[in-house]
Write an enzyme that holds these catalytic residues in place. Structure first.
Site, PDB file in Angstrom:
ATOM      1  CG  ASP A 131       5.421   3.750   1.780  1.00 45.05           C
ATOM      2  OD1 ASP A 131       5.412   4.329   2.892  1.00 45.05           O
ATOM      3  OD2 ASP A 131       4.431   3.695   1.023  1.00 45.05           O
ATOM      4  CE  LYS A 190      -1.128   5.436   7.880  1.00 43.17           C
ATOM      5  NZ  LYS A 190      -0.741   4.950   6.543  1.00 43.17           N
ATOM      6  CG  PHE A 220      -1.866   1.196   1.217  1.00 44.56           C
ATOM      7  CD1 PHE A 220      -3.016   1.173   0.437  1.00 44.56           C
ATOM      8  CD2 PHE A 220      -1.588   2.336   1.959  1.00 44.56           C
ATOM      9  CE1 PHE A 220      -3.874   2.264   0.400  1.00 44.56           C
ATOM     10  CE2 PHE A 220      -2.443   3.435   1.929  1.00 44.56           C
ATOM     11  CZ  PHE A 220      -3.591   3.397   1.149  1.00 44.56           C
TER      12      PHE A 220
HETATM   13  C1  LIG Z   1      -0.967   5.259   5.168  1.00 45.49           C
HETATM   14  C2  LIG Z   1       0.065   4.884   4.176  1.00 45.49           C
HETATM   15  C3  LIG Z   1       0.229   5.612   2.988  1.00 45.49           C
HETATM   16  C4  LIG Z   1      -0.697   6.750   2.591  1.00 45.49           C
HETATM   17  O1  LIG Z   1      -0.688   7.798   3.511  1.00 45.49           O
HETATM   18  P1  LIG Z   1      -1.876   8.891   3.461  1.00 45.49           P
HETATM   19  O2  LIG Z   1      -1.432   9.927   4.452  1.00 45.49           O
HETATM   20  O3  LIG Z   1      -3.133   8.183   3.858  1.00 45.49           O
HETATM   21  O4  LIG Z   1      -1.947   9.407   2.091  1.00 45.49           O
HETATM   22  C5  LIG Z   1       1.253   5.236   2.136  1.00 45.49           C
HETATM   23  N1  LIG Z   1       2.080   4.222   2.430  1.00 45.49           N
HETATM   24  C6  LIG Z   1       1.957   3.502   3.568  1.00 45.49           C
HETATM   25  C7  LIG Z   1       2.925   2.397   3.852  1.00 45.49           C
HETATM   26  C8  LIG Z   1       0.936   3.803   4.475  1.00 45.49           C
HETATM   27  O5  LIG Z   1       0.793   3.071   5.580  1.00 45.49           O
END
Ligand SMILES: *Cc1c(COP(=O)(O)O)cnc(C)c1O
Length: 397
Positions: free
Chosen positions: A223, A252, A138
Site C-alpha cells: 500500500d 494521494k 491504515f
Molecule cells: C490515505 C490512505 C489510504 C486511503 O486513501 P483515501 O483516498 O482516503 O481513501 C489508504 N492507505 C494509505 C496508506 C493511506 O495513506
C-alpha cells in the site's frame, strides 16, 4: 457565496455530518506552497492536503492539463476507452519497470478494494482463505479496506467483517513469518506506516516480507497510497528496498489534487480479474488521468525527486538540531516526516504553527506530520525551521 472564516465554520458545522469535526481554517486559494484563508491570511502549506498536492497549488502544468482535458472530453465511463488513461497506465508501467497491469480508481480506499477483491479471487482458487496486515496500519475507510486497517479506534465499531484478517506488530519479521502460512492469500503492508505516525520499519523488513510471501505463495500487497510518487525521494518507496510487490496501490500524490487511484498487479497478479470482475464508472476518467500525467511529467522534467531528497534532508536535519524539551526527534524520509514530541501536545503544536503561519498536521498525540508539496524550496523550509523553536515554546505552555 462569500463569508469570513468564522461564519463558514459555523455554516459547515450546521450543514455537515460531524465526522470531521469543524476544521480550524477555511482555505480560499493557493499558489505554490502558499495558501490563503477566507480572511486573506497567508500560510506555508507543509501538509499538502495529506501528501496529495505534489506540485503545490495552482501549478501551471496541472491547470493547463486539467483545463484542456475538461474542455475536450471530461468523461467516457468504462464503456469506452480514451488516450489519457492509456498514456497514464503505460507511464506507470514504465516507471515501475516490471511486467504488470493497471486498474484505475478514484481514491486510495478504492485502490485497496480492488487489491482485496483481486487477492480474494487469487486465494479462493488456491484454497487460501485469510489475510495478514499490520497493527496500526491504515488502508482506508470503506469496509474492505477498513477490515485490513489495524487501528482499533476506527475499525472495531464497524466489525465484524466478512474476511479473516490477522494482525501482526509492524516491523517484526518473525511475527510476520509465523502468521503467513500456505493458507494465507495476501499480506497488506505499507512500506512506512503513514497514519500510524510516519513510522518506518527496521531495515530489511520489507525485503523479509517479500521473502516470506514468495516462500509461501501469499501475495505481497504494497500500500503505497501515501509513500509513492516521489514522497520519499523515489518514485515508489518499495524501489528503495530493492523489492517488487505482487500488487501495488497508489492514490494521494498521483493526481496532484485531482482524485485518482491505481491498483497495479505484477506478473500473474495482473490477470487475476477477468472481464466483468471489477469496475468503476468514474475510475480512470480523462481529467484525473490528464492531471496524473502532468504530475509525473513535472516531477521528471523539474528533477523533483532530487528536490525531495535535498529539502527533505534540510528539514529533517534542521528539526533534529532544535533543542527543546517538547521535541524528542524526527522520523521519516524525503518530504514525509514526523516531528516526535516528548509529550502528547501535537494539537497545541499544530495550533501554534497555524498562529505562526504554517499548516502542519497533528497526526498522533505525540507526532506532527509534515508532507509538503514536492516543489517546496530551501528558503521555505528554512522559514519553518526558524519559526520552530517559537512554535514549540508556545505549544509547551
Ligand atoms: C490515505 C490512505 C489510504 C486511503 O486513501 P483515501 O483516498 O482516503 O481513501 C489508504 N492507505 C494509505 C496508506 C493511506 O495513506
Amino acid at each position: 457565496m462569500s463569508g469570513d472564516g468564522q461564519s463558514l465554520r459555523e455554516r459547515f458545522e450546521a450543514a455537515f455530518m460531524p465526522n470531521y469535526g469543524v476544521p480550524p481554517v477555511a482555505l480560499a486559494r493557493g499558489e505554490g506552497c502558499s495558501v490563503w484563508d477566507a480572511d486573506g491570511r497567508r500560510y506555508l502549506d507543509l501538509i499538502g492536503g495529506i501528501a496529495v498536492t505534489s506540485l503545490g497549488h495552482a501549478h501551471p502544468a496541472l491547470v493547463e492539463a486539467v483545463s484542456r482535458q475538461v474542455a475536450t472530453l471530461a468523461h467516457t465511463s468504462n464503456l469506452f476507452l480514451h488516450e489519457p488513461e492509456v498514456l497514464l497506465a503505460e507511464r506507470l508501467l514504465g516507471l515501475l519497470g516490471a511486467p504488470a497491469r493497471v486498474f484505475l480508481a478514484n481514491s486510495g480506499t478504492e485502490a485497496n478494494e480492488a487489491a482485496l477483491k483481486l487477492a480474494i479471487k487469487y486465494g479462493r482458487s488456491r484454497g487460501r482463505h485469510y489475510f495478514v496486515a499490520a497493527e496500526m496500519g491504515f488502508h482506508g475507510r470503506t469496509l474492505g479496506a477498513l477490515s485490513l486497517t489495524g487501528k482499533p479506534s476506527i475499525r472495531d465499531q464497524f466489525g465484524p467483517f466478512p474476511i479473516d484478517v490477522r494482525f501482526v506488530p509492524y516491523g517484526d519479521a518473525d511475527a510476520l513469518k509465523n502468521a503467513v502460512t500456505d493458507d494465507c492469500a495476501a499480506v497488506f503492508l505499507e512500506p512506512t506506516q503513514g497514519e500510524a505516525g510516519v513510522v518506518p520499519p527496521p531495515d530489511g523488513y520489507f525485503r523479509a516480507a517479500r521473502e516470506i510471501c514468495s516462500a509461501t505463495g501469499a501475495l505481497l500487497v504494497a500500500d503505497e497510497i501515501q509513500s509513492a510518487i516521489g514522497r520519499t525521494g523515489h518514485w515508489f518507496a518499495h524501489q528503495a528496498e530493492g523489492v517488487v510487490p505482487d500488487v501495488l496501490t497508489l492514490a494521494k500524490g498521483l493526481g496532484g489534487g485531482m482524485p485518482v487511484g491505481a491498483c497495479v498487479g505484477f506478473g500473474e497478479a495482473g490477470t487475476v480479474f477477468a472481464k466483468g470482475d471489477h469496475g468503476s464508472t468514474f475510475g480512470g476518467n480523462p481529467v484525473s488521468c490528464a492531471a496524473a500525467l502532468a504530475v509525473l511529467d513535472v516531477i521528471e522534467r523539474d528533477g523533483l525527486l532530487d528536490n525531495v531528497k535535498t529539502v527533505g534532508a534540510l528539514l529533517s536535519e534542521g528539526i533534529a538540531a532544535v533543542r527543546h524539551p517538547l521535541l524528542r526527534g524526527v522520523r521519516g524520509r524525503g518530504l514525509w516526516l514526523a516531528a516526535v514530541l516528548a509529550e502528547p501536545r501535537s494539537a497545541e503544536v499544530q495550533a501554534a504553527a497555524q498562529e505562526a503561519g504554517f499548516l502542519v498536521n497533528a497526526l498522533q498525540p505525540d507526532a506532527v506530520r509534515l508532507a509538503p508539496p514536492l516543489v517546496i524550496d530551501e528558503a521555505e523550509a528554512r522559514s519553518f525551521l526558524d519559526a520552530l523553536p517559537g512554535i514549540l515554546e508556545a505549544a509547551h505552555g
